[in-house]
Design a protein around this motif. Sequence first.
Motif, mmCIF file in Angstrom:
data_model
loop_
_atom_site.group_PDB
_atom_site.id
_atom_site.type_symbol
_atom_site.label_atom_id
_atom_site.label_comp_id
_atom_site.label_asym_id
_atom_site.label_seq_id
_atom_site.Cartn_x
_atom_site.Cartn_y
_atom_site.Cartn_z
ATOM 1 N N GLN A 278 -8.637 11.787 3.430
ATOM 2 C CA GLN A 278 -7.858 12.569 2.475
ATOM 3 C C GLN A 278 -7.643 13.998 2.933
ATOM 4 N N SER A 279 -7.900 14.970 2.020
ATOM 5 C CA SER A 279 -7.668 16.379 2.347
ATOM 6 C C SER A 279 -8.647 16.857 3.409
ATOM 7 N N GLY A 280 -9.583 16.016 3.816
ATOM 8 C CA GLY A 280 -10.522 16.378 4.867
ATOM 9 C C GLY A 280 -11.638 17.296 4.405
ATOM 10 N N THR B 286 4.301 10.553 6.308
ATOM 11 C CA THR B 286 2.945 11.112 6.413
ATOM 12 C C THR B 286 1.926 10.024 6.081
ATOM 13 N N GLY B 287 0.682 10.242 6.493
ATOM 14 C CA GLY B 287 -0.342 9.233 6.183
ATOM 15 C C GLY B 287 -1.664 9.623 6.808
ATOM 16 N N ARG B 288 -2.414 8.599 7.243
ATOM 17 C CA ARG B 288 -3.822 8.798 7.563
ATOM 18 C C ARG B 288 -4.193 8.420 8.987
ATOM 19 N N ALA C 91 0.868 -1.179 0.000
ATOM 20 C CA ALA C 91 0.000 0.000 0.000
ATOM 21 C C ALA C 91 0.905 1.229 0.000
ATOM 22 N N ARG C 92 0.338 2.388 0.381
ATOM 23 C CA ARG C 92 1.050 3.627 0.146
ATOM 24 C C ARG C 92 2.378 3.716 0.903
ATOM 25 N N GLY C 93 2.489 3.054 2.044
ATOM 26 C CA GLY C 93 3.746 3.114 2.793
ATOM 27 C C GLY C 93 4.938 2.675 1.963
ATOM 28 N N VAL D 155 -12.999 25.376 -10.238
ATOM 29 C CA VAL D 155 -13.037 24.205 -9.361
ATOM 30 C C VAL D 155 -14.482 23.718 -9.247
ATOM 31 N N CYS D 156 -14.685 22.438 -9.478
ATOM 32 C CA CYS D 156 -16.009 21.832 -9.326
ATOM 33 C C CYS D 156 -15.973 21.036 -8.029
ATOM 34 N N ASP D 157 -16.814 21.369 -7.082
ATOM 35 C CA ASP D 157 -16.773 20.678 -5.792
ATOM 36 C C ASP D 157 -18.121 20.810 -5.106
ATOM 37 N N SER E 91 -24.779 17.859 -11.746
ATOM 38 C CA SER E 91 -23.759 16.817 -11.679
ATOM 39 C C SER E 91 -22.594 17.201 -12.590
ATOM 40 N N ASP E 92 -21.437 16.608 -12.312
ATOM 41 C CA ASP E 92 -20.277 16.838 -13.175
ATOM 42 C C ASP E 92 -20.641 16.508 -14.620
ATOM 43 N N LEU E 93 -21.459 15.472 -14.811
ATOM 44 C CA LEU E 93 -21.826 15.062 -16.176
ATOM 45 C C LEU E 93 -22.584 16.171 -16.885
ATOM 46 N N GLY F 250 -6.736 2.937 -3.086
ATOM 47 C CA GLY F 250 -7.164 3.797 -1.995
ATOM 48 C C GLY F 250 -8.480 4.507 -2.150
ATOM 49 N N GLN F 251 -8.625 5.299 -3.215
ATOM 50 C CA GLN F 251 -9.817 6.126 -3.328
ATOM 51 C C GLN F 251 -11.004 5.281 -3.756
ATOM 52 N N GLY F 252 -12.202 5.853 -3.559
ATOM 53 C CA GLY F 252 -13.439 5.139 -3.866
ATOM 54 C C GLY F 252 -13.384 4.485 -5.236
HETATM 55 N N1 LIG Z 1 1.511 14.028 2.596
HETATM 56 C C1 LIG Z 1 0.684 13.207 1.952
HETATM 57 N N2 LIG Z 1 -0.069 13.679 0.932
HETATM 58 C C2 LIG Z 1 -0.876 12.843 0.258
HETATM 59 C C3 LIG Z 1 -0.968 11.467 0.599
HETATM 60 C C4 LIG Z 1 -0.185 11.005 1.692
HETATM 61 O O1 LIG Z 1 -0.223 9.821 2.079
HETATM 62 N N3 LIG Z 1 0.632 11.897 2.336
HETATM 63 N N4 LIG Z 1 -1.781 10.640 -0.112
HETATM 64 C C5 LIG Z 1 -2.106 10.997 -1.488
HETATM 65 C C6 LIG Z 1 -3.245 10.181 -1.953
HETATM 66 S S1 LIG Z 1 -3.035 8.491 -1.858
HETATM 67 C C7 LIG Z 1 -4.371 10.702 -2.455
HETATM 68 S S2 LIG Z 1 -5.534 9.644 -3.112
HETATM 69 C C8 LIG Z 1 -4.554 12.175 -2.527
HETATM 70 C C9 LIG Z 1 -5.986 12.631 -2.330
HETATM 71 O O2 LIG Z 1 -6.079 13.989 -2.212
HETATM 72 P P1 LIG Z 1 -7.307 14.842 -2.801
HETATM 73 O O3 LIG Z 1 -7.306 14.793 -4.259
HETATM 74 O O4 LIG Z 1 -7.215 16.202 -2.244
HETATM 75 O O5 LIG Z 1 -8.533 14.030 -2.216
HETATM 76 P P2 LIG Z 1 -9.897 14.440 -1.569
HETATM 77 O O6 LIG Z 1 -9.749 15.122 -0.263
HETATM 78 O O7 LIG Z 1 -10.701 13.203 -1.613
HETATM 79 O O8 LIG Z 1 -10.446 15.527 -2.585
HETATM 80 C C10 LIG Z 1 -11.581 15.337 -3.325
HETATM 81 C C11 LIG Z 1 -12.284 16.692 -3.487
HETATM 82 O O9 LIG Z 1 -13.324 16.514 -4.438
HETATM 83 C C12 LIG Z 1 -14.603 16.745 -3.844
HETATM 84 N N5 LIG Z 1 -15.492 15.741 -4.432
HETATM 85 C C13 LIG Z 1 -15.884 14.555 -3.936
HETATM 86 N N6 LIG Z 1 -16.662 13.902 -4.825
HETATM 87 C C14 LIG Z 1 -16.746 14.685 -5.923
HETATM 88 C C15 LIG Z 1 -17.401 14.543 -7.184
HETATM 89 O O10 LIG Z 1 -18.053 13.554 -7.510
HETATM 90 N N7 LIG Z 1 -17.238 15.565 -8.066
HETATM 91 C C16 LIG Z 1 -16.522 16.687 -7.780
HETATM 92 N N8 LIG Z 1 -16.411 17.622 -8.702
HETATM 93 N N9 LIG Z 1 -15.908 16.835 -6.577
HETATM 94 C C17 LIG Z 1 -16.021 15.853 -5.676
HETATM 95 C C18 LIG Z 1 -14.390 16.677 -2.348
HETATM 96 O O11 LIG Z 1 -15.300 17.510 -1.679
HETATM 97 C C19 LIG Z 1 -12.928 17.154 -2.208
HETATM 98 O O12 LIG Z 1 -12.823 18.538 -2.100
HETATM 99 O O13 LIG Z 1 -3.718 12.785 -1.543
HETATM 100 C C20 LIG Z 1 -2.365 12.490 -1.706
HETATM 101 N N10 LIG Z 1 -1.616 13.315 -0.788
#
Ligand SMILES: Nc1nc2c(c(=O)[nH]1)N[C@H]1C(S)=C(S)[C@@H](COP(=O)(O)OP(=O)(O)OC[C@H]3O[C@@H](n4cnc5c(=O)[nH]c(N)nc54)[C@H](O)[C@@H]3O)O[C@H]1N2
Length: 696
Positions: free
Chosen positions: A600-602, A592-594, A300-302, A433-435, A483-485, A338-340
Motif C-alpha cells: 500500500q502506501s508503504g 498504477t498498482g503494486r 480485482a483492482r485492474g 491521526v492514529c497510527d 489500542s484504537d479500542l 485486498g486489505q487484511g
Molecule cells: N494510484 C493508486 N492508488 C491507490 C491504489 C492503486 O491501485 N493505485 N489502491 C487503493 C487501495 S486498493 C487501497 S486499499 C488504498 C490503501 O491505502 P492506505 O489507506 O494508505 O493504506 P495503508 O498504507 O495500508 O495505510 C494504513 C495506515 O494505517 C496504519 N495502521 C496499520 N494498522 C493500523 C491499526 O490497526 N490502527 C491504526 N490506527 N493504524 C494502523 C499504517 O501504519 C498506515 O499508515 O490505496 C488506494 N490507492
Amino acid sequence: MTPPMKESTSTHCPYCSLQCGMKLVGSRRPTVAAWDEFEVNEGALCRKGWNAAGLIGHRERLTTPLVRDRATGELTAVDWDEALDLIADRIKGIQSAHGPDAVAVFGGGGLTNEKAYQLGKFTRVALRSSQIDYNGRWCMSSAASAGIRTFGVDRGLPFPLADLEDADVVVLVGSNLAETMPPAARHLDRLRERGGKVVVIDPRFTSTAERADLFLQPVPGTDLPLALGLLHLVDAAGQVDEEYVATRTNGFDAVRDSVRAWWPEQVERVTGVAGDELRALAALLTAKPAGERKVIVLTARGAEQHATGSDTVLAWINLALGLGLPGRPHAGYGCLTGQGNGQGGREHGQKADQLPGYRMIDDPAARAHVAGVWGIDPDSLPGKGRSAYELLDSLGRADGPKMMMVVASNIVVSAPNINHVTERLKALDFMVVCDLVMSETAALADVVLPVTQWAEETGTMTNLEGRVILRQQAITPPAGVRSDLELISELALRLDAPIKFSTDPEEIFTELGRASAGGKADYSGISYDQIREQQGVFWPCPAVSAGPRHPGTPRMFTERFATGDGRAICHVVGHRGTAEPLDEEYPLHLTTGRVLAQYQSGAQTRRVKDLPDVGAFIEVHPVLANRLGATDGAPLVISTRRGEMTAPAKVVTTIRPDTVFVPFHWVGANKLTNDALDPASRMPEFKVCAAQVVAA
Ligand SMILES: Nc1nc2c(c(=O)[nH]1)N[C@H]1C(S)=C(S)[C@@H](COP(=O)(O)OP(=O)(O)OC[C@H]3O[C@@H](n4cnc5c(=O)[nH]c(N)nc54)[C@H](O)[C@@H]3O)O[C@H]1N2
Ligand SMILES: Nc1nc2c(c(=O)[nH]1)N[C@H]1C(S)=C(S)[C@@H](COP(=O)(O)OP(=O)(O)OC[C@H]3O[C@@H](n4cnc5c(=O)[nH]c(N)nc54)[C@H](O)[C@@H]3O)O[C@H]1N2
Ligand code: SF4
Ligand SMILES: [Mo]
C-alpha cells in the motif's frame, strides 16, 4: 492486566486479505515461523509476511502522543490525558460552532472487525456525525456494489479459495495475484498440473501472466466491452446455459439483446484485443456443455478501479450468469478483496451508508435493530454521510467537516489526485491521526496518537473468502502506546457519550454479532472459540437457539441468491469509455498498482529493512523508450492534468507501448491519478488516466 506471553503464538499476517496463518516465536524480539496446519496458506508466506516482525521494536515506532506546538509548529510529545483532553475539547468546540457533521472520521480496511465496528458506533453515537467513510471505498467497492445489485449480498469470494484448484478454467481480470497474494498462486499451479487453464487479462504481462495459458492485453479501462464481446460470442454460438438463465436469473434477455452489436471486430477496435484471441477465450469458456462448466471468473483492482468499475463488474457477472456458473460446484464469480480486513471492514459500519451486519443506514428496520443493540433511540442515529473521496473533497469547505480523525489510512500517499486532497487536509481546523508510525499523513496532523499493532493486540479479521479468523496477541505492546479500542473508549467518555465503549475485543465481537444478527453479513453464531477450533468460520453464521451450532457457510448461492425471489438480477450495462480520453498533449494511458515487496502506501513496509525500498519507477515499453530517447534507469518526467513526478524509467517489453505503469507505494503516483468517480460505488479512476512522459 496484560497476560504473560507464550513462547509461540499462532496468528495472522498484518498485511493483505489472504490473512496467511503464521507463528510468532519469542516474546521480546519475535520471529516469524510457518504455521503449516493453517489451510489457507499451508505454511507459505510471501516476502512481506516473512519479514512482518521487522516493525516490532522498530526505532521509528511512535510511542508517545504528539501535539503540534503553536509557537514552533513542531509535533511535541505530551501525555495521553493531555492529548485526549485536547481532542475532546476541539470536538466540542467545533461541533458547537458548526454542528455534529463538522467532525469526520476516516477509517481503514486494515482495522480488525472489532475496531471497524467501534469506530462506526463511536462516530454515530459519541460524535453524532454522519461523516465517516474509509479507504476500502478505493479498494473493492465497485465489486461490492455490483455483487449487492446482482446477488443481493457482497462476499468477495462466495467459495473457499482452494476451489480454484478443481476448476477447469480460472479467468483473472485485472489481478496480479502472483505478486499481490503470492501463496494463492499455488492454486493456479495445481490447477494447471491437473490440465486446467489459467487466463490473465492485464495491460501488462505480469508474473501472474507467466502462469497463463491464455493472456489478453487490453487497453486499460476496456474490460467492460471485452466482457460484452465474450457474451456476444457465447450467445451467438448457442452456448448460453438456457436452463440456468431461466431458473436462476431475472432480466437476462435484455442483457442478451444489449450485446448483439459487440462483434469481435468491434471489440478489437475498442480494446486492442484481437478477434481471434477473444474467440479463443470464448471457446475455452464453453469447452464443456452447459451444466458441466467449472469456470471461475475473478476480478480485482485492474478491472474495478475505474469510473466505470461497477458496470465492468456487472458485465463480467452477466457473462458468468450466461455461462451458468454462480452457485455451481467449482464455478462462479468472485472478487479478490485486498486489505487484511477488506471484507470485514465493509460489514460493520465504517462505510458512509451502512450500519453493522451490512445493513443500510437509511432503512428504518435496520436503524431500529442496531439502536436496540446499542441502547439508544433510533432517531438519534445520523443518516448517510459522504463517500471517501467526496468526504476528503469537502474538508474545510463551508458545508464540509472542519475536523477529521484518521484511523488506519495514509491518505496523502494513497488518495487519488493528492495535490488537491492535501490542500483539503490543510484546510481543516484540526486533524488527528492514529497510527503506529509517522506516516506522511500523520506528519500533517495536529495530534498524532500512537497505537498498538497487530501482534500486540487481539481481534478478528475476515479474509478474502469471508472466513472470519482470529489474530491473537503474541507480544506485550511497548510502553506508551494504546489500542484504537482504548482511545475510542477514552474519547467517548470525555464526550459524555450516552453509552460506554468496551475495550475488550471478545466482548465487542459478541456485541457485533448481535448487531449483525439477521443482517446480510450475519456473525451472530460465531465465537472466538469456534474460530480457533475450525480454522476460521465463514459468514453467514447465524446464532442457533437450540441444537448444534451453525458451522458457517463456505459456499454461497448453491440453491438461491440473497435477493427477494432468490434469483440473480441481471443489469444491462453499456460501454462509456474512460473519464479522460487520450489527446495530443496527453497521449499515453497511465495505470498504477503494486509490486510484491511493498504494501500500500508503504508506511509499514518501507520501514522494514529487509524489504527493498527501491522508490517509484515508470514502466515503459522499449518502443516508447526509444521515442523518448530514454534508456533503462534514465529519469523521466510524467505529467497529467493534475500533477507531475520524476522517476527512473524501467524499460520492459511486458507492457503495452501505449501505456505506462507507476507503483503507488511511494509518494508520486497519486499526484497524477484522476479523481473521476464511479457513479454507483464512488470508486476513483486509479487505473487509467491520460499522461505525457518526457525525458528529464
Ligand atoms: N494510484 C493508486 N492508488 C491507490 C491504489 C492503486 O491501485 N493505485 N489502491 C487503493 C487501495 S486498493 C487501497 S486499499 C488504498 C490503501 O491505502 P492506505 O489507506 O494508505 O493504506 P495503508 O498504507 O495500508 O495505510 C494504513 C495506515 O494505517 C496504519 N495502521 C496499520 N494498522 C493500523 C491499526 O490497526 N490502527 C491504526 N490506527 N493504524 C494502523 C499504517 O501504519 C498506515 O499508515 O490505496 C488506494 N490507492
Ligand atoms: N505486494 C502487495 N500485495 C498486496 C497489496 C500491496 O500493496 N502490495 N495490497 C493489497 C490490496 S489492498 C489490494 S486491493 C490487492 C490488489 O491486488 P491486485 O488487483 O492484483 O493489484 P494491482 O497491482 O493494483 O492491479 C492488478 C493488475 O491490474 C492491471 N491493470 C491496470 N489497469 C488495468 C485495466 O484497465 N484492466 C485490467 N484488466 N488490468 C489492469 C495492472 O497492470 C496490475 O497488474 O493487493 C493486496 N496485496
Ligand atoms: S500473501 Fe498477504 S497475508 Fe500472506 S504473507 Fe503475503 S502479505 Fe501476508
Ligand atoms: Mo485495496
